[in-house]
Design an enzyme around this catalytic site. Structure first.
Site, PDB file in Angstrom:
ATOM      1  N   LYS A 187     -56.111 -25.956 -80.189  1.00 48.83           N
ATOM      2  CA  LYS A 187     -56.507 -26.594 -81.454  1.00 48.83           C
ATOM      3  C   LYS A 187     -58.027 -26.694 -81.541  1.00 48.83           C
ATOM      4  O   LYS A 187     -58.626 -26.419 -82.588  1.00 48.83           O
ATOM      5  CB  LYS A 187     -55.878 -27.983 -81.560  1.00 48.83           C
TER       6      LYS A 187
ATOM      7  N   GLU B 144     -46.575 -29.415 -74.275  1.00 46.78           N
ATOM      8  CA  GLU B 144     -47.106 -29.169 -75.603  1.00 46.78           C
ATOM      9  C   GLU B 144     -47.242 -30.506 -76.333  1.00 46.78           C
ATOM     10  O   GLU B 144     -46.565 -31.477 -75.993  1.00 46.78           O
ATOM     11  CB  GLU B 144     -46.203 -28.220 -76.407  1.00 46.78           C
ATOM     12  N   ASP B 145     -48.120 -30.554 -77.331  1.00 50.15           N
ATOM     13  CA  ASP B 145     -48.260 -31.763 -78.142  1.00 50.15           C
ATOM     14  C   ASP B 145     -46.971 -32.029 -78.899  1.00 50.15           C
ATOM     15  O   ASP B 145     -46.150 -31.128 -79.117  1.00 50.15           O
ATOM     16  CB  ASP B 145     -49.417 -31.622 -79.140  1.00 50.15           C
ATOM     17  N   ILE B 146     -46.801 -33.257 -79.351  1.00 49.25           N
ATOM     18  CA  ILE B 146     -45.570 -33.648 -80.040  1.00 49.25           C
ATOM     19  C   ILE B 146     -45.334 -32.810 -81.290  1.00 49.25           C
ATOM     20  O   ILE B 146     -44.189 -32.507 -81.643  1.00 49.25           O
ATOM     21  CB  ILE B 146     -45.606 -35.157 -80.395  1.00 49.25           C
TER      22      ILE B 146
END
Length: 343
Positions: free
Chosen positions: A305, A159-161
């Site tokens: 996103k 997952e993104d930060i």
């Protein structure tokens, strides 16, 4: 020794219960998700930042680095002496030794509660980005039990930060190369509780267990085939209507054409990838008609996103094009990684 170990585990369990109110890590993750959803629906007493949009919100106290280091148990005297002197191991401790040069594999699932924590160490111009990494948070507790030459962290996707990993967690595998010791089942149970206590508010772990190299192949296969579920906080340029909700919730198996997102073009090939949105559900936010919660289940590898905001038309269709307005994403959580893994 057995009584002392049992006493230590009991104290650890009591400490975890004290900090968490008796809830498990999985329960805490589910409660956190539920509180966020209920708050956005207007049922949480008007909390101004219900699901962590403010970067300075710290709903769960974290121990400082010094406090955490002070609480980490050291190797017992006998084990430390054996490691340093390389003396033969007594027969009742053979389960804790490892053949020279061989790897020890430890698998489990991790949860990420912080929006400032990367999955693996992320450095730019020799500077660390964010508040550390999931890899370091977990490995630092296991290194004293394995004494490896090096270690490697692998997970079923990432997952993104700024995205949390909730629900039942994401499968991961830690390989400790050239490990001198093999932790026991009791060691792993104790370390699982220790991580969940000392990394509180940042990282949690579930199902820590010894594994082997075959788990890596299982994860890679599952990574390509799995489905993932998300909750996104979505903003529209106009108030959302019941017709919008009905349209999104009626969609099944929507095929997208996603060009490599602009934000990752520097490290990904410029391709167009077909991806599928299997289903969507919406929850309105009474306090803000422009914002709603979008629950969606997608194919592995979907850029969620970009599905929401369209990435300047590089993802088609997208939420904006489906509803004929501008759309953007304010926040994203992974709530389920559907993969049969170990237990």
């Amino acid at each position: 020794m057995a009584e002392a170990s049992a006493s230590a585990e009991a104290r650890t369990a009591a400490r975890v219960a004290d900090l968490t109110g008796g809830e498990s890590v999985a329960g805490l993750a589910e409660a956190e998700k539920t509180r966020g959803i209920e708050a956005l629906k207007g049922d949480a007493g008007g909390e101004s930042d219900p699901i962590g949009l403010c970067t300075d919100r710290d709903p769960i106290r974290c121990d400082s680095t010094a406090e955490a280091a002070a609480k980490r148990p050291r190797l017992d005297t006998e084990r430390r002496r054996l490691v340093e002197s390389k003396e033969p191991i007594a027969s009742d401790r053979k389960e804790e030794t490892n053949a020279p040069g061989e790897s020890v594999y430890i698998a489990g699932r991790y949860l990420k509660f912080s929006r400032a924590l990367s999955q693996s160490p992320w450095t730019v111009d020799d500077g660390q980005m964010g508040d550390g990494s999931v890899q370091d948070a977990i490995a630092s507790h296991l290194l004293p039990l394995t004494h490896p030459v090096s270690h490697k962290f692998q997970a079923a996707g990432r997952e993104d930060i700024d995205v949390r990993m909730l629900g039942s967690g994401r499968p991961f595998l830690l390989e400790f190369k050239g490990a001198k010791l093999v932790p026991t089942v009791g060691d792993l149970k104790r370390i699982e509780g220790e991580i969940n206590e000392q990394e509180r508010g940042k990282v949690g772990v579930l199902q820590l267990q010894l594994a082997d190299a075959r788990v890596c192949a299982v994860m890679r296969q599952g990574e390509a085939e799995k489905q993932k579920s998300y909750v996104a906080v979505v903003w529209l340029s106009r108030p959302i209507t019941q017709a919008d909700v009905a349209k999104l919730e009626s969609i099944r198996d929507l095929e997208l054409q996603q060009k490599t997102p602009i934000r990752v073009l520097h490290r990904r090939s410029p391709l167009t990838r077909p991806r599928t949105i299997y289903s969507m559900q919406c929850h309105l936010v009474p306090s803000n008609p422009h914002v709603f919660l979008l629950h969606l289940t997608t194919q592995a590898g979907t850029y969620v996103k970009e599905f929401v905001h369209g990435d300047f038309g590089r993802t088609q269709p997208n939420v904006g094009s489906l509803l004929n307005c501008e759309a953007d994403i304010l926040q994203l959580d992974v709530v389920d990684v559907k993969m049969d893994f170990l237990l």
